[in-house]
Design an enzyme around this catalytic site. Sequence first.
Site, PDB file in Angstrom:
ATOM      1  N   HIS A 142       0.778  -1.114  -0.045  1.00 38.19           N
ATOM      2  CA  HIS A 142      -0.047   0.045  -0.074  1.00 38.19           C
ATOM      3  C   HIS A 142       0.977   1.092  -0.285  1.00 38.19           C
ATOM      4  O   HIS A 142       1.175   2.003   1.025  1.00 38.19           O
ATOM      5  CB  HIS A 142      -0.731   0.080   1.185  1.00 38.19           C
ATOM      6  CG  HIS A 142      -1.846  -1.073   1.246  1.00 38.19           C
ATOM      7  ND1 HIS A 142      -2.585  -1.265  -0.017  1.00 38.19           N
ATOM      8  CD2 HIS A 142      -2.553  -1.540   2.295  1.00 38.19           C
ATOM      9  CE1 HIS A 142      -3.577  -2.221   0.407  1.00 38.19           C
ATOM     10  NE2 HIS A 142      -3.473  -2.357   1.959  1.00 38.19           N
ATOM     11  N   ARG A 164     -10.049   1.815  -7.880  1.00 42.71           N
ATOM     12  CA  ARG A 164     -11.280   1.535  -7.676  1.00 42.71           C
ATOM     13  C   ARG A 164     -11.845   2.790  -7.622  1.00 42.71           C
ATOM     14  O   ARG A 164     -11.312   3.867  -7.205  1.00 42.71           O
ATOM     15  CB  ARG A 164     -11.718   0.940  -6.469  1.00 42.71           C
ATOM     16  CG  ARG A 164     -13.169   0.348  -6.230  1.00 42.71           C
ATOM     17  CD  ARG A 164     -13.100  -0.220  -4.890  1.00 42.71           C
ATOM     18  NE  ARG A 164     -14.510  -0.817  -4.543  1.00 42.71           N
ATOM     19  CZ  ARG A 164     -14.914  -1.300  -3.279  1.00 42.71           C
ATOM     20  NH1 ARG A 164     -13.935  -1.340  -2.351  1.00 42.71           N
ATOM     21  NH2 ARG A 164     -16.144  -1.628  -3.249  1.00 42.71           N
TER      22      ARG A 164
END
Length: 280
Positions: A142, A164
Amino acid sequence: MATGGGEDGCTNILSKYDALASSLPSSEKAIGDLRLRKYEGFWYLEHLLAPTLAMRDTFVVRPTDIILATTPKSGTTWLKALVFCVLHRGRHAPADERHHPLLSSSPHDAVPFLHSIYENHVSAPPGPLLEEMPSPRILAVHTPFTALPASVRESACRVVYLCRDPKDVLVSLYHYVDKIRPEGSGTMTPFAEAFDLFCDGVVAFGPIVALCSMDKMRSVQANRDGTHENGGSCFKNSAFFRKGEVGDWKAHMTPEMARRLDAIVEEKLRGSGLSMIGNP
């Protein structure tokens, strides 16, 4: 080849970065009262900053490595399952309903976060563990591009980036943080306040289809009843599985909220040729 903390071990490396982290700006507010520190323009979970920076400075990639790079709650668990399943389909047939690793363990066990490997090996360098992993290794991060290890940015390894719709990311993140909060930690951040924090950027970073479907992964005992350790806390793997639906943001945001967040994202993507607008 130095893939770990060198002669001084990982402990000294993390201590150095812990000292750095404690001197960095912290967020006055965050979704679910998560502790965030700002480094080079990005907010990091406080407990992950030192491992992430140690990873950046010491990890040496292999040309055969596959790095999965995602923003939290963008489909990371799903991506881990899919890539593991595809890469190891010769050894583990996706149609094997009895012995496939994804039916007995969490995707987060099958594909570890690189920063977690560093975080969980503070008493000894993680280099030997990383060296023992057979090629091709699948590792997840991440991490913004600027914080990736130089060996990754300059190598021929594969980096799979998944994004997303930010509106769905926010809704998923909000429910996830609420699930993993320690008991007795107070009231969850109101959604409208969480929305403002998110817009301001105050937020941390065939058979295959059937095997990796949300319903299938949710039904696996390891995902349903197993636990995940993260920065000294422990919570159930079920927190990773909510709905996995596109457009669930509509049940939480007003049209005005959606337009505001869309405008922010489009501004950030201007000139890239990319757009996240597509779900009115």
